[in-house]
Scaffold this motif. Structure first.
Motif, PDB file in Angstrom:
ATOM      1  N   VAL A  77     -12.421  -0.545   6.256  1.00 49.14           N
ATOM      2  CA  VAL A  77     -11.375  -1.596   7.026  1.00 49.14           C
ATOM      3  C   VAL A  77     -11.122  -2.649   5.767  1.00 49.14           C
ATOM      4  CG1 VAL A  77     -11.159  -3.526   8.728  1.00 49.14           C
ATOM      5  CG2 VAL A  77     -11.889  -1.190   9.366  1.00 49.14           C
ATOM      6  N   ASN A  78     -12.042  -3.183   5.251  1.00 50.31           N
ATOM      7  CA  ASN A  78     -11.811  -4.004   4.173  1.00 50.31           C
ATOM      8  C   ASN A  78     -10.954  -3.525   2.914  1.00 50.31           C
ATOM      9  OD1 ASN A  78     -13.384  -6.011   5.521  1.00 50.31           O
ATOM     10  ND2 ASN A  78     -15.082  -5.598   4.572  1.00 50.31           N
ATOM     11  N   VAL A  79     -11.268  -2.266   2.542  1.00 49.79           N
ATOM     12  CA  VAL A  79     -10.357  -1.830   1.347  1.00 49.79           C
ATOM     13  C   VAL A  79      -9.023  -1.409   1.885  1.00 49.79           C
ATOM     14  CG1 VAL A  79     -10.282   0.294  -0.025  1.00 49.79           C
ATOM     15  CG2 VAL A  79     -12.232  -0.814   0.229  1.00 49.79           C
ATOM     16  N   TYR A 104      -1.309   5.138 -10.169  1.00 51.01           N
ATOM     17  CA  TYR A 104      -2.095   4.050  -9.575  1.00 51.01           C
ATOM     18  C   TYR A 104      -1.165   2.600  -9.666  1.00 51.01           C
ATOM     19  CZ  TYR A 104      -6.405   6.584 -10.107  1.00 51.01           C
ATOM     20  OH  TYR A 104      -7.388   7.425  -9.866  1.00 51.01           O
ATOM     21  N   PRO A 105      -1.332   1.901  -8.602  1.00 50.00           N
ATOM     22  CA  PRO A 105      -0.329   0.678  -8.677  1.00 50.00           C
ATOM     23  C   PRO A 105      -0.875  -0.586  -9.388  1.00 50.00           C
ATOM     24  CG  PRO A 105      -1.488   0.733  -6.527  1.00 50.00           C
ATOM     25  CD  PRO A 105      -1.786   2.129  -7.418  1.00 50.00           C
ATOM     26  N   ASP A 106      -1.071  -0.172 -10.562  1.00 51.72           N
ATOM     27  CA  ASP A 106      -1.689  -1.350 -11.338  1.00 51.72           C
ATOM     28  C   ASP A 106      -0.660  -2.620 -11.441  1.00 51.72           C
ATOM     29  OD1 ASP A 106      -3.904   0.000 -11.516  1.00 51.72           O
ATOM     30  OD2 ASP A 106      -3.365   1.278 -13.375  1.00 51.72           O
ATOM     31  N   LYS A 107       0.692  -2.255 -11.398  1.00 51.22           N
ATOM     32  CA  LYS A 107       1.572  -3.376 -11.452  1.00 51.22           C
ATOM     33  C   LYS A 107       2.012  -4.114 -10.154  1.00 51.22           C
ATOM     34  CE  LYS A 107       3.926  -1.517 -15.579  1.00 51.22           C
ATOM     35  NZ  LYS A 107       5.055  -1.104 -16.147  1.00 51.22           N
ATOM     36  N   CYS A 112       3.406   5.395  -0.925  1.00 55.08           N
ATOM     37  CA  CYS A 112       2.439   6.084   0.023  1.00 55.08           C
ATOM     38  C   CYS A 112       1.316   6.426  -0.912  1.00 55.08           C
ATOM     39  CB  CYS A 112       3.112   7.082   0.806  1.00 55.08           C
ATOM     40  SG  CYS A 112       4.406   6.721   1.903  1.00 55.08           S
ATOM     41  N   GLU A 113       1.524   7.371  -1.696  1.00 53.40           N
ATOM     42  CA  GLU A 113       0.508   8.078  -2.602  1.00 53.40           C
ATOM     43  C   GLU A 113      -0.062   7.108  -3.474  1.00 53.40           C
ATOM     44  OE1 GLU A 113       3.819   8.930  -2.881  1.00 53.40           O
ATOM     45  OE2 GLU A 113       3.991  10.751  -1.753  1.00 53.40           O
ATOM     46  N   GLU A 118      -4.984   4.204  -4.991  1.00 55.84           N
ATOM     47  CA  GLU A 118      -6.044   3.085  -5.227  1.00 55.84           C
ATOM     48  C   GLU A 118      -7.321   2.993  -4.145  1.00 55.84           C
ATOM     49  OE1 GLU A 118      -7.319  -0.564  -6.820  1.00 55.84           O
ATOM     50  OE2 GLU A 118      -5.779   0.988  -7.517  1.00 55.84           O
ATOM     51  N   LYS A 119      -7.005   3.168  -3.121  1.00 65.70           N
ATOM     52  CA  LYS A 119      -7.949   2.905  -2.133  1.00 65.70           C
ATOM     53  C   LYS A 119      -9.139   4.170  -2.471  1.00 65.70           C
ATOM     54  CE  LYS A 119      -5.044   1.761   1.548  1.00 65.70           C
ATOM     55  NZ  LYS A 119      -3.950   2.078   2.645  1.00 65.70           N
ATOM     56  N   ARG A 120      -8.776   5.277  -2.841  1.00 69.94           N
ATOM     57  CA  ARG A 120      -9.677   6.398  -3.339  1.00 69.94           C
ATOM     58  C   ARG A 120     -10.541   5.901  -4.581  1.00 69.94           C
ATOM     59  NH1 ARG A 120      -8.694  10.665  -6.898  1.00 69.94           N
ATOM     60  NH2 ARG A 120     -10.151  12.369  -6.630  1.00 69.94           N
TER      61      ARG A 120
END
Length: 204
Positions: A77-79, A104-107, A112-113, A118-120
């Motif tokens: 839940v937190n992640v 990865y959404p580093d910016k 969706c993907e 990032e969660k993974r």
């Protein structure tokens, strides 16, 4: 409904999904989804693997599902909430000028993907086996393709989604599950029994 939620809906709209945060305890999953044989990679994952081959040749040593505890659920839940809040939803066309770029959404932006990746990544860094953190392609109620993270546990499969902060059992999402990563090889994908092929750019 806040502006962040509205942006997520515009990027990956999902008809009929609840969008309030939190975990719906004690709604434990009814079981694991049934998978079939090897199938094609999503186009975006294929390109992602060409850019990051080391991430697509991992064979996890521990293939057992994660032990479902209150502590694990709090972590999920937190992640979910943290990544959903940190990443601004934006389409690949707006970010890269083309469709189906998995990154990865580093910016701080992504679709969706990218939320899934990032969660993974965060859960893997917390010690979870990649055999239990599976990128999954689904069909939304409106018929469009979508990506979520499936977390395998000994109490069933759960879904982490950028469209809600709730962690739901897979069979309570309203999605039709099509394919997901194989548990024993991060570069391979398996079909999900009962799923149907979806004709969108996110899958081959």
């Amino acid at each position: 409904m806040n502006s962040s939620t509205m942006r997520r809906l515009r990027v990956c709209a999902a008809a009929g999904l609840a969008l309030t945060g939190g975990w719906m305890a004690p709604a434990w999953a009814s079981g694991a989804m049934a998978t079939g044989g090897l199938t094609s990679q999503p186009i975006g994952h294929y390109d992602f693997c060409k850019q990051r081959p080391g991430e697509c040749s991992i064979r996890p040593a521990n293939l057992a599902p994660a032990v479902l505890t209150e502590g694990l659920m709090r972590k999920l839940v937190n992640v979910t909430a943290r990544v959903n809040a940190a990443v601004k939803p934006m389409s690949d066309m707006d970010i890269y000028g083309k469709d189906e770029v998995w990154a990865y959404p580093d910016k701080g932006v992504g679709d969706c993907e990218d939320y899934v990746l990032e969660k993974r990544r965060q859960l893997s860094r917390m010690g979870m086996s990649l055999a239990d953190l599976l990128i999954t392609v689904v069909r939304k109620p409106d018929g469009e393709g979508h990506a979520v993270l499936t977390v395998r546990t000994d109490g069933g499969d759960y879904v982490l989604d950028n469209l809600t902060d709730k962690v739901k059992s897979w069979d309570q999402t309203g999605y039709r599950f099509l394919k997901r990563q194989a548990i024993d090889n991060t570069g391979r994908w398996v079909s999900i029994r009962g799923g149907q092929q979806v004709l969108v750019g996110s899958v081959q």
